[in-house]
Design a protein around this motif. Structure first.
Motif, PDB file in Angstrom:
ATOM      1  N   ARG A 219      56.423 -18.665  24.546  1.00  0.00           N
ATOM      2  CA  ARG A 219      55.089 -18.360  25.090  1.00  0.00           C
ATOM      3  C   ARG A 219      54.331 -19.647  25.423  1.00  0.00           C
ATOM      4  O   ARG A 219      53.634 -19.714  26.446  1.00  0.00           O
TER       5      ARG A 219
ATOM      6  N   ASP B 191      55.745 -20.920  28.649  1.00  0.00           N
ATOM      7  CA  ASP B 191      55.290 -20.127  29.798  1.00  0.00           C
ATOM      8  C   ASP B 191      53.838 -20.436  30.142  1.00  0.00           C
ATOM      9  O   ASP B 191      53.475 -20.531  31.327  1.00  0.00           O
ATOM     10  N   SER B 192      53.004 -20.603  29.098  1.00  0.00           N
ATOM     11  CA  SER B 192      51.593 -20.899  29.372  1.00  0.00           C
ATOM     12  C   SER B 192      51.421 -22.241  30.072  1.00  0.00           C
ATOM     13  O   SER B 192      50.525 -22.402  30.901  1.00  0.00           O
TER      14      SER B 192
ATOM     15  N   LEU C 137      53.851 -23.691  32.018  1.00  0.00           N
ATOM     16  CA  LEU C 137      54.437 -23.583  33.354  1.00  0.00           C
ATOM     17  C   LEU C 137      53.541 -22.811  34.312  1.00  0.00           C
ATOM     18  O   LEU C 137      53.566 -23.053  35.527  1.00  0.00           O
ATOM     19  N   GLU C 138      52.757 -21.879  33.779  1.00  0.00           N
ATOM     20  CA  GLU C 138      51.904 -21.063  34.636  1.00  0.00           C
ATOM     21  C   GLU C 138      50.597 -21.762  35.000  1.00  0.00           C
ATOM     22  O   GLU C 138      49.837 -21.239  35.822  1.00  0.00           O
ATOM     23  N   ARG C 139      50.331 -22.900  34.415  1.00  0.00           N
ATOM     24  CA  ARG C 139      49.083 -23.601  34.709  1.00  0.00           C
ATOM     25  C   ARG C 139      49.096 -24.170  36.114  1.00  0.00           C
ATOM     26  O   ARG C 139      50.140 -24.535  36.654  1.00  0.00           O
ATOM     27  N   ASP C 140      47.919 -24.263  36.696  1.00  0.00           N
ATOM     28  CA  ASP C 140      47.775 -24.901  38.001  1.00  0.00           C
ATOM     29  C   ASP C 140      48.072 -26.397  37.883  1.00  0.00           C
ATOM     30  O   ASP C 140      47.841 -27.009  36.844  1.00  0.00           O
TER      31      ASP C 140
END
Length: 481
Positions: free
Chosen positions: A205, A208-209, A211-214
């Protein structure tokens, strides 16, 4: 030549591997340990049975007083079953075989014979391993015994048995241990895999958090859901993000300040160049070129100080490597370097330092930059002379720069250390306003303090003059000087 791509190792795979390797090693080891334990468990009842047989023979001998009874001794001992062969023997103390097998092994040698107490030992009989129970028996003065053993009534009774039943029982015990292990081992591996998968879910998690950041998001990574073991990693990562945000802010500030400050001198240069192009008067052209040269010099000084300010700001964010340096030697060098600039302006510069070495914990280049900016500032604003002075007390070294310029009013003494702030006056338009900001940055890096005061050594009333006083701790080794 491109380097071969390094194969990345899986954390999940590594943990699984290092959990299964000990398991695969310990499982066969447990089997090796279980077999002798099973043998020991199997030996216990069979050894007791052999002891009982020996005790039965001893009891028969004590209760038999006839020749016929003597011939029936040992008939109660089974000599063979479906798995094992049994042997028995009765001998006198002098080695005469009275009954049974004549090739029985001898009991282990002992310091003293223990009478009437059955014991067990391992031996080989007819090239086959056996387990033997024996007892030394004192028969007393029985008449039938006396006729056969003469005066010595001590006999040795032994019963031996092969080990087939024991081995079979040990194998059954081992199978009883092994088969459940073979059943539960795959289940254990699956449970380990499941538990490990659940255990690393917070790591997934977190990944993923991130990698999902701008790509422009440099805010701290939330650490509330991270496991305790990952907290140091998250804190370190957030520390890197903080320093990155700080460096980016410094770069933006540097670019903004540079654009703002250089815009005015560049506009002046362009205007003077256009004036020189539009006139044919040599005098006006010369005046324009003189202004261009002066503006170019000021612009170059501004750029150099902007670079110096940026460098000190970045160094302030890092852990500066300090060393023991002689503040007197650095002040002497910086005064010599500034002497040319002072002489070009027709100024007098004086160095007032002690002959002793005064050590401080500092970065030599940065400390020299601090002194250079203070001396340059004094040369820029003074009228006739500049004094560089070093003193010390038991705990601190003191660096002073004195001039006879207009001085700085008390209400402006805090503001002069802000970037691009210049004291209003006759030279306000020509200063960059960065020198003292650099000085303040370097002083903070060395835990030094800066004070500003009027020059009390001046006698002329129209000018207040200025004194910059830098106080920094001395090295402990100098406290005894």
């Amino acid at each position: 030549m491109s380097q071969a791509k390094v194969k990345q190792k899986s954390l999940f795979g590594q943990i699984m591997l290092w959990m299964l390797i000990p398991l695969m090693f310990l499982w066969p080891l447990s089997l090796l340990i279980s077999y002798p334990i099973g043998r020991s468990i199997a030996d216990t009842p069979f050894d007791q049975s052999l002891k009982n047989n020996v005790s039965n023979l001893a009891q028969q001998m004590r209760s038999s007083y006839t020749e016929h009874a003597l011939s029936t001794w040992g008939l109660s001992i089974p000599v063979f079953d479906s798995q094992d062969q049994m042997y028995y023997q009765i001998v006198s103390s002098n080695g005469e075989t009275i009954l049974g097998t004549t090739k029985m092994p001898q009991p282990p040698a002992a310091d003293a014979i223990v009478m009437n107490q059955p014991q067990v030992y391992s031996a080989t009989l007819y090239n086959e391993p056996v387990r033997v129970a024996y007892v030394w028996l004192d028969l007393g003065n029985q008449s039938v015994i006396g006729s056969h053993f003469q005066s010595n009534s001590v006999v040795l009774i032994q019963v031996a048995e092969t080990l087939n039943k024991r081995k079979a029982l040990a194998r059954e015990i081992l199978q009883g241990v092994t088969l459940p292990q073979l059943t539960f081992l795959p289940i254990a591996v699956l449970l380990i895999w499941f538990g490990l998968s659940r255990g690393i879910m917070p790591l997934n998690r977190l990944q993923d958090s991130i990698l999902e950041r701008d790509t422009h998001d440099l805010s701290d990574v939330p650490s509330t859901d991270a496991p305790e073991e990952l907290q140091p990693l998250v804190r370190s990562f957030n520390g890197i993000l903080h320093r990155l945000r700080r460096h980016i802010a410094l770069q933006k500030r540097f670019l903004t300040d540079t654009a703002h400050q250089i815009k005015t001198p560049l506009a002046g240069l362009r205007m003077q160049a256009e004036l020189a192009l539009q006139t044919d008067d040599p005098v006006e052209q010369r005046n324009s070129l003189t202004h261009i040269a002066a503006a170019s010099e000021r612009t170059a000084r501004l750029v150099n100080q902007l670079i110096a300010l940026s460098r000190t700001e970045h160094l302030a964010e890092e852990r500066l490597e300090l060393a023991h340096v002689d503040i007197v030697a650095i002040a002497r060098d910086q005064t010599i370097f500034a002497a040319d600039r002072a002489l070009q302006k027709g100024l007098h510069i004086e160095l007032d330092v002690p002959d002793a070495v005064i050590l401080v914990n500092a970065h030599a280049i940065m400390l020299g930059e601090l002194m250079k900016n203070l001396i340059d500032n004094a040369i820029f604003y003074t009228h006739t002379s500049v004094t560089v002075r070093i003193t010390s007390d038991a705990t601190h070294a003191h660096f002073y720069v004195l001039d006879d310029g207009p001085g700085i009013a008390p209400e402006e003494r805090e503001q002069v250390f802000e970037p691009f702030y210049s004291v209003l006056g006759e030279k306000a338009s020509t200063g960059s306003g960065l020198g003292l900001a650099i000085v303040q940055q370097i002083a903070d890096m060395h835990d030094a303090t800066i004070d500003i005061a009027y020059n009390s050594e001046l006698t002329e009333g129209e000018r207040h003059g200025c004194v910059f006083h830098v106080c920094m701790p001395r090295v402990a080794s100098n406290l005894c000087e």
